[in-house]
Design an enzyme around this catalytic site. Sequence first.
Site, short mmCIF file in Angstrom:
data_model
loop_
_atom_site.label_atom_id
_atom_site.label_comp_id
_atom_site.label_asym_id
_atom_site.label_seq_id
_atom_site.Cartn_x
_atom_site.Cartn_y
_atom_site.Cartn_z
CG ASP A 161 63.85 31.19 60.30
OD1 ASP A 161 62.96 31.83 59.71
OD2 ASP A 161 65.05 31.30 60.02
CG HIS A 199 18.94 30.57 54.42
ND1 HIS A 199 19.53 29.54 53.71
CD2 HIS A 199 17.61 30.26 54.47
CE1 HIS A 199 18.61 28.66 53.36
NE2 HIS A 199 17.44 29.08 53.81
CG HIS A 207 71.81 36.78 64.61
ND1 HIS A 207 71.01 36.05 63.75
CD2 HIS A 207 72.22 37.86 63.90
CE1 HIS A 207 70.95 36.66 62.58
NE2 HIS A 207 71.68 37.77 62.65
CG ASP A 254 65.56 26.54 60.35
OD1 ASP A 254 65.90 25.55 61.02
OD2 ASP A 254 66.36 27.43 59.99
CG HIS A 260 22.61 29.82 57.88
ND1 HIS A 260 21.40 29.15 57.89
CD2 HIS A 260 23.05 29.77 56.58
CE1 HIS A 260 21.12 28.71 56.67
NE2 HIS A 260 22.11 29.07 55.85
CG ASP A 268 55.84 61.39 51.81
OD1 ASP A 268 56.04 62.60 51.61
OD2 ASP A 268 56.74 60.60 52.14
NE ARG A 295 67.51 40.06 55.15
CZ ARG A 295 67.41 39.03 54.33
NH1 ARG A 295 67.19 39.23 53.04
NH2 ARG A 295 67.54 37.80 54.78
CG PHE A 297 77.76 35.61 61.35
CD1 PHE A 297 76.84 35.92 62.35
CD2 PHE A 297 77.29 35.37 60.08
CE1 PHE A 297 75.49 35.99 62.08
CE2 PHE A 297 75.94 35.44 59.79
CZ PHE A 297 75.03 35.74 60.80
CE LYS A 334 50.58 65.40 56.25
NZ LYS A 334 51.66 65.31 55.26
#
Length: 879
Positions: A708, A44, A690, A798, A50, A291, A817, A645, A289
């Site tokens: 966190d 425009h 940790h 956190d 713009h 798999d 995990r 822990f 590629k």
Amino acid sequence: MPAAKALETYRRKRDFSKTIEPSGGSAPRRTATPKTLRFVVQKHAARRLHYDFRLELDGVLKSWAVAKGPSLVPGDKRLAVHVEDHPLEYGDFEGVIPQGQYGAGAVIVWDRGHWIAEGDPRKGYAKGHLKFSLRGDKLGGDWNLVRMHPKPGKRGDNWLLIKAAGDAARARSERDILDEKPDSVLSGKPIERVADDPAARKWTRGQRAKPSGVSSGILTPRQRAGEPLASSGVAAHGQETAGNTIVKPLRIRFPKAARTARIGGFVPPCLAASTATPPAGASFVHEVKFDGYRLQVILEKREAIVLTRRGLDWTEKFPFLAKAIAGLPIENAVFDGEAVVEDRHGIADFAALQDALKAGRNETIAFYAFDLLYANGHDMKPLPLLQRKQILEQVISAAPPAGPLRYSEHFASGGEELLHHVCRLGGEGIVSKHTGKPYHSGRTGDWLKSKCANRQEFVVIGYVPSTSTPKAIGSLVLGYYEKGKLLHAGRAGTGYNLQTARDLLAGLEKIRIDKPATEGPLPVEAKRNVRWVAPSLVAEVEFRGWTTANMVRQAAFKALRDDKAASEVVREAAAPNREARAKQPRNVNVRLTHPDRVLWPRAGFTKKALADYYTSIWDLIAPHLVGRPLALLRCPAGVDHGCFFQRHRWQGAAAEILAIEDTEEDEPLLGVANLDGLIALVQASALEIHPWGSNAKALDKPDRLIFDLDPGDNTGWGDLVAAALEVRARLADDKLESFVKTSGGKGLHVVAPVTPRAGWDETKDYCRAIAEAMARDSPDRFIATMAKRERSGRIFVDYLRNGRGSTAVAAYSTRARPEAGVSMPLDWGELDSIGSADRFTLANASRRLNDLRSDPWQAIKTTKQRLPAKRSRAPRRSV
């Protein structure tokens, strides 16, 4: 809001007796689906040149004025001022708005196509963060529109338009798309010609520019949508039925080089030769590629059969694929492609494909067609690749979107960049194909594969029983053929989940032989505890390179390949290793007991695999561990059993695990000084590490700030990315540079190094002020308290990691995990393309790190900056 009411502002600003713009009252009614929502970018030339960026939503075009125009460079933030909604007809408008009218000046349609939102577009629009992909003539890939909060005393609805990394992205050194393609996609005219054209004062809808096409006369789907087909040279067929659906046969225009011929049988496939780096230049195009299983599907007389790369009939294994191909509006054809199962990040997973086939989860399997060897009585093999692919795209585009058929897109340039992008995301690699060559069977060099990591098939020549799991294998013994001779290649000691390890042992026991089938004698160590088997099975293995004795290093089993013959297995070219750190093997002086113990049963990773991973990345992880007190999450029997822990050094700990004295603790803390110390933690089954935010020499002077970001329910990846960017912006307001990483779980961590001068209380107060300011400014997006019942739809910022003795998982550490996640440092520009905080695992981390050009956190070790003076409230800021 009804479209009529939404357009009130638009109509109020214009006098339609003077301007030729559409009034919005004549648009044909249409039902838009998420895959047919339109977008348009209009260039425009008003008072200032713009670009107007418009997205169809709720019957109107949501509109933003982008002063500098869109940028294809990931991370470039282009200011986008939200303006009034425009009618749908405006997407076709090209002409001149007369002087004295709102927005006077010339307008061209610079680009248009369709957009697909991630999630609910209405919710994203209302929330101020739209994440979407574009499918246009010029713009493609993933994008973000993010609303900015106005600064105090300022008005306006300002957003940022940001290109995400990935498809269609460009490096800053490449040519700007605005300069490369400045003209209209409708008329083909530059905006200057429209401005000077008297006919442009009358709006008759723009006319589509004549496509350049190819000399073969093949029509792309976009051309078919905009132009009628010429009658000459078109194979016309009557309508046919597929079930209850009327299928309109495709009209394909074949080039002269496509000879008429009867359809034949199986065609031995074209195979990709290995190369260290992708070829450059215009002679090659590049594809991701896959798999999966390489398949050839032959369609004749409305019936399809599915064959493997060796010509075995697998139609019964893929009946849904045969049915989908038989439903295409084409009489006969031969397709070359690959069946895959993609994870939620779009990366193909061969093990997941095998699991899906066993469980009958056919709906998760897709077939990517990348070549067409025969079509409607024409032999396509003599044609150049791009001509074959254009007809292939036409055929596959006729398939239902919800079905299993996909067209394998290619990239015309930037093979090195595409490989880098695929590797960063943990993919397998790319295949580069010569554009002008016919289809040749075998490894001719017309197709070349570049890999992110060393991965190939090996012959299984023996196995070693597990020392920790009864009736299971501990490792496979591997081999390959060279000039007809079977050579020993070492062992793959990880990658087996419990069921796979037991199934392999049961199967291998049936083909045991008395002595190795390899040529020549083997060293004593190579024969230790091995049970030899007949060389009939093929295993796919990923490994980190070859030793000087031609043995695989750090090899992990991926799957058995029942579609490949053992006699075909040869040693392939090695993938380039861009890690200077990996060129010299490191000596480790800590002995692992039960190295084949599976610590992640679902993912199949052993204690040895963890030790190998940390050995390979020691120089990356060392700055985040050495000299700091550490807390560990230990899982002696694996992640499924009794993790705990450990904050203090325990009695009987290895000498390589240091004792760090703390005057506020009765027992010493623990730490490491070198790689041997880290491997001692692996021997203790420490699956998470940790560190403190301070050094052991100055326990009470933190040197890192840690935020966190923990997402609640009903929040997406885009919300998490926006939160991280806001933390970064608020820190930048105080002249603090920050770094970002995935947590390896659900969230993101933003970390800022500081000179260790302030104490814990002062540091924590500063971080609390930022978290609470974010929650005050955007209470619908953020929360600064731990109450889980209040987190739904919001992100917990956190700041509590910044207290004395508090810790956060280390950069590059694994997580306890099921999928063996890794907390992965990122470059800020990568955030959009990563897709989730658990993107990286032990299964794909090495592919990313193998291709890492530089450590994204390299500067964290040298950045010098002070904690700002305490303040009661961080300034209002959002991105």
